[in-house]
Write an enzyme that holds these catalytic residues in place. Structure first.
Site, PDB file in Angstrom:
ATOM      1  N   CYS A 153       0.817  -1.226   0.000  1.00  0.00           N
ATOM      2  CA  CYS A 153       0.000   0.000   0.000  1.00  0.00           C
ATOM      3  C   CYS A 153       0.850   1.275   0.000  1.00  0.00           C
ATOM      4  O   CYS A 153       0.534   2.242  -0.702  1.00  0.00           O
ATOM      5  CB  CYS A 153      -0.939   0.003   1.199  1.00  0.00           C
ATOM      6  N   HIS A 266      -3.072   6.019   4.684  1.00  0.00           N
ATOM      7  CA  HIS A 266      -1.654   6.233   4.950  1.00  0.00           C
ATOM      8  C   HIS A 266      -1.257   7.616   4.428  1.00  0.00           C
ATOM      9  O   HIS A 266      -1.725   8.050   3.371  1.00  0.00           O
ATOM     10  CB  HIS A 266      -0.803   5.200   4.212  1.00  0.00           C
TER      11      HIS A 266
HETATM   12  P1  NAP Z   1      -7.142  -9.523   8.108  1.00  0.00           P
HETATM   13  O1  NAP Z   1      -8.164  -8.460   8.290  1.00  0.00           O
HETATM   14  O2  NAP Z   1      -6.479 -10.091   9.299  1.00  0.00           O
HETATM   15  O3  NAP Z   1      -7.806 -10.729   7.250  1.00  0.00           O
HETATM   16  C1  NAP Z   1      -7.116 -11.897   6.903  1.00  0.00           C
HETATM   17  C2  NAP Z   1      -7.961 -12.719   5.955  1.00  0.00           C
HETATM   18  O4  NAP Z   1      -7.216 -13.859   5.542  1.00  0.00           O
HETATM   19  C3  NAP Z   1      -9.242 -13.242   6.612  1.00  0.00           C
HETATM   20  O5  NAP Z   1     -10.247 -13.347   5.647  1.00  0.00           O
HETATM   21  C4  NAP Z   1      -8.817 -14.624   7.071  1.00  0.00           C
HETATM   22  O6  NAP Z   1      -9.887 -15.507   7.236  1.00  0.00           O
HETATM   23  C5  NAP Z   1      -7.972 -15.049   5.887  1.00  0.00           C
HETATM   24  N1  NAP Z   1      -7.081 -16.140   6.248  1.00  0.00           N
HETATM   25  C6  NAP Z   1      -6.165 -16.183   7.226  1.00  0.00           C
HETATM   26  N2  NAP Z   1      -5.577 -17.396   7.267  1.00  0.00           N
HETATM   27  C7  NAP Z   1      -6.158 -18.128   6.290  1.00  0.00           C
HETATM   28  C8  NAP Z   1      -6.011 -19.476   5.835  1.00  0.00           C
HETATM   29  N3  NAP Z   1      -5.140 -20.312   6.400  1.00  0.00           N
HETATM   30  N4  NAP Z   1      -6.761 -19.885   4.796  1.00  0.00           N
HETATM   31  C9  NAP Z   1      -7.663 -19.050   4.227  1.00  0.00           C
HETATM   32  N5  NAP Z   1      -7.858 -17.779   4.622  1.00  0.00           N
HETATM   33  C10 NAP Z   1      -7.110 -17.338   5.638  1.00  0.00           C
HETATM   34  O7  NAP Z   1      -5.971  -9.024   7.175  1.00  0.00           O
HETATM   35  P2  NAP Z   1      -6.034  -8.008   5.922  1.00  0.00           P
HETATM   36  O8  NAP Z   1      -5.750  -6.653   6.395  1.00  0.00           O
HETATM   37  O9  NAP Z   1      -7.247  -8.261   5.128  1.00  0.00           O
HETATM   38  O10 NAP Z   1      -4.736  -8.455   5.145  1.00  0.00           O
HETATM   39  C11 NAP Z   1      -4.590  -9.755   4.644  1.00  0.00           C
HETATM   40  C12 NAP Z   1      -3.313  -9.830   3.829  1.00  0.00           C
HETATM   41  O11 NAP Z   1      -3.441  -8.942   2.719  1.00  0.00           O
HETATM   42  C13 NAP Z   1      -2.053  -9.360   4.572  1.00  0.00           C
HETATM   43  O12 NAP Z   1      -1.462 -10.403   5.301  1.00  0.00           O
HETATM   44  C14 NAP Z   1      -1.197  -8.882   3.441  1.00  0.00           C
HETATM   45  O13 NAP Z   1      -0.484  -9.961   2.884  1.00  0.00           O
HETATM   46  C15 NAP Z   1      -2.191  -8.357   2.443  1.00  0.00           C
HETATM   47  N6  NAP Z   1      -2.304  -6.888   2.555  1.00  0.00           N
HETATM   48  C16 NAP Z   1      -1.796  -6.188   1.577  1.00  0.00           C
HETATM   49  C17 NAP Z   1      -1.835  -4.824   1.630  1.00  0.00           C
HETATM   50  C18 NAP Z   1      -1.182  -4.067   0.571  1.00  0.00           C
HETATM   51  O14 NAP Z   1      -0.391  -3.256   0.936  1.00  0.00           O
HETATM   52  N7  NAP Z   1      -1.476  -4.290  -0.704  1.00  0.00           N
HETATM   53  C19 NAP Z   1      -2.421  -4.165   2.669  1.00  0.00           C
HETATM   54  C20 NAP Z   1      -2.959  -4.891   3.680  1.00  0.00           C
HETATM   55  C21 NAP Z   1      -2.893  -6.286   3.600  1.00  0.00           C
HETATM   56  P3  NAP Z   1     -10.573 -15.755   8.689  1.00  0.00           P
HETATM   57  O15 NAP Z   1     -11.496 -14.589   8.900  1.00  0.00           O
HETATM   58  O16 NAP Z   1     -11.292 -17.044   8.490  1.00  0.00           O
HETATM   59  O17 NAP Z   1      -9.489 -15.811   9.683  1.00  0.00           O
HETATM   60  O1  3JN Z   2       1.117  -2.354   7.602  1.00  0.00           O
HETATM   61  C1  3JN Z   2       0.627  -1.817   6.623  1.00  0.00           C
HETATM   62  O2  3JN Z   2       0.177  -0.667   6.641  1.00  0.00           O
HETATM   63  C2  3JN Z   2       0.572  -2.554   5.345  1.00  0.00           C
HETATM   64  C3  3JN Z   2       0.768  -4.005   5.579  1.00  0.00           C
HETATM   65  C4  3JN Z   2       0.881  -4.868   4.626  1.00  0.00           C
HETATM   66  C5  3JN Z   2       1.144  -6.259   4.932  1.00  0.00           C
HETATM   67  C6  3JN Z   2       0.782  -6.784   6.183  1.00  0.00           C
HETATM   68  C7  3JN Z   2       1.083  -8.102   6.484  1.00  0.00           C
HETATM   69  C8  3JN Z   2       1.724  -8.900   5.581  1.00  0.00           C
HETATM   70  C9  3JN Z   2       1.774  -7.065   4.003  1.00  0.00           C
HETATM   71  C10 3JN Z   2       2.091  -6.514   2.648  1.00  0.00           C
HETATM   72  O3  3JN Z   2       1.162  -6.295   1.899  1.00  0.00           O
HETATM   73  O4  3JN Z   2       3.248  -6.317   2.321  1.00  0.00           O
HETATM   74  C11 3JN Z   2       2.084  -8.380   4.334  1.00  0.00           C
HETATM   75  C12 3JN Z   2       2.768  -9.279   3.379  1.00  0.00           C
HETATM   76  O5  3JN Z   2       2.120  -9.742   2.464  1.00  0.00           O
HETATM   77  O6  3JN Z   2       3.962  -9.525   3.562  1.00  0.00           O
END
Ligand code: NAP
Ligand code: 3JN
Length: 360
Positions: A153, A266
């Site tokens: 992000c 952010h």
């Molecule tokens: P979150 O609110 O904690 O949600 C995590 C999601 O992943 C929930 O739907 C969870 O399901 C699911 N999950 C976790 N473990 C799983 C498994 N073993 N099998 C299937 N589903 C599973 O987190 P979030 O903020 O949405 O972020 C999730 C991920 O997106 C981060 O770890 C990161 O890699 C990525 N992300 C990317 C950005 C970016 O910068 N582009 C920003 C934020 C996040 P349950 O509800 O069933 O636990």
């Molecule tokens: O912390 C934030 O503001 C963005 C977080 C992104 C994030 C959180 C957990 C795991 C990432 C990411 O998108 O880089 C990851 C990950 O996929 O490594």
């Protein structure tokens, strides 16, 4: 929960917004559907009229059976399994890097195109890393592995603002400090901020769990874990991803990433040094025309981008544009965007829109 998020606006952001009659429909899976990013993906697919035939919602076994709403209908969440992707055309992934590592290749092998929001494949040379306003042409590279990566992000909002300046004046060096909202760390992190704020004001003890330290009324200069070079992973994501998306390894980037007690959006203080001299007014002119950017910069009216104004919006907001008087060719600016929308879910859906328009 005490969050402030405006109704979403969908203007000035490239991509297809509405499905018209007679168009092909696609079977779409959202993996991590119950998370902060997944929930926003579902909302954005609906808002932009993405041509969905069947929507499959996948999460861990913890959420199996829960129901979420899409286009006015309840859709049951299913447990993510190896055979979840039969008949799916596009899978939007955000279940965390370790889950994507296992299931994204399985999904791609089943014949769907994966758009992955995690860091797992971002630096893989056979996986395009895409911000539609910056390098939409890179999407063509999805055929090698069937996977397209969505950048971090903090990187996304920065490159949306920097690419149009780079095209005119060639950016040599970037110094960025981020002010990152709690939602970047997921839905439990937002709950921790809300509860800690109430607890602190009520004189109760704070119990950090998602964050290493109290987040309410505090700043934490650590996002993700530390690496051997004393930078955090989040900081090095900004360095490496910027070079890949801008297709220029010569750009020097140094970052400090900080968590702040804000729910959504952010903010970034960005200093650039350019090869060619560029005046602040020229930067404003370029950014006013840039796709996905909105310039908010009127010091006389105290107008500048702020997280509470950007939350729920699609644009990347830029303000406080001024010359860095300490060097020959320098510009300072302040960049703000909704980290869950443009920083994650919206960027992924924009990629999907280009994918179906040009490649599927
Ligand atoms: P979150 O609110 O904690 O949600 C995590 C999601 O992943 C929930 O739907 C969870 O399901 C699911 N999950 C976790 N473990 C799983 C498994 N073993 N099998 C299937 N589903 C599973 O987190 P979030 O903020 O949405 O972020 C999730 C991920 O997106 C981060 O770890 C990161 O890699 C990525 N992300 C990317 C950005 C970016 O910068 N582009 C920003 C934020 C996040 P349950 O509800 O069933 O636990
Ligand atoms: O912390 C934030 O503001 C963005 C977080 C992104 C994030 C959180 C957990 C795991 C990432 C990411 O998108 O880089 C990851 C990950 O996929 O490594």
């Amino acid at each position: 929960m005490a969050v402030t998020k405006k109704k979403a606006q969908t203007k000035a952001v490239p991509g297809k917004k509405t499905a018209s009659k007679g168009k092909r429909l696609f079977n779409v899976a959202v993996v991590g559907a119950t998370g902060a990013v997944g929930a926003e993906m579902i909302q954005i697919l609906e808002e932009r009229g993405f041509p969905v035939n069947e929507l499959k919602l996948l999460a861990s076994e913890r959420s199996a059976g829960a129901k979420l709403t899409f286009n006015g209908k309840k859709v049951k969440v299913e447990e993510l399994k190896k055979d979840s992707f039969k008949g799916i055309d596009i899978a939007l992934f955000s279940p965390g890097a370790s889950v994507s590592a296992i299931y994204a290749p399985i999904a791609a092998k089943a014949g769907c195109v994966v758009i992955d929001n995690t860091s797992q494949f971002r630096m893989d040379k056979d996986v395009p890393l895409v911000v539609p306003e910056v390098n939409p042409h890179a999407i063509a590279g999805y055929k090698k592995k069937g996977i397209i990566a969505n950048p971090n992000c903090s990187t996304i909002q920065m490159v949306v603002a920097l690419k149009p300046i780079h095209d005119v004046a060639k950016i040599k060096r970037v110094v960025v400090s981020t002010y990152q909202a709690a939602s970047g760390a997921g839905k439990e992190a937002m709950e921790e901020l809300a509860h800690q704020t109430a607890d602190l004001l009520s004189g109760r003890d704070l119990k950090p769990s998602v964050f290493a330290h109290p987040i309410a009324f505090n700043l934490i200069p650590q996002i993700d874990s530390f690496l051997d070079n004393a930078y955090t992973k989040e900081e090095m994501k900004m360095v490496n991803e910027t070079k890949k998306i801008m297709e220029d390894d010569s750009i020097k980037v140094t970052a400090t990433t900080v968590r702040v007690p804000v729910f959504y959006s952010h903010s970034e203080s960005v200093n650039i040094e350019t090869a060619k001299k560029i005046a602040a007014d020229e930067v404003k002119k370029i950014l006013k025309k840039a796709p996905g950017v909105k310039v908010v910069d009127d010091p006389a009216k105290k107008a500048y981008p702020m997280p509470i104004d950007a939350a729920g919006c699609d644009e990347t907001f830029v303000g406080r544009i001024r010359e860095d008087e300490s060097i020959k060719n320098g510009i300072n600016m302040w960049i703000v965007a909704d980290n869950i929308r443009k920083g994650a879910a919206l960027n992924a859906v924009q990629i999907a829109e280009i994918l179906i328009e040009k490649y599927l």
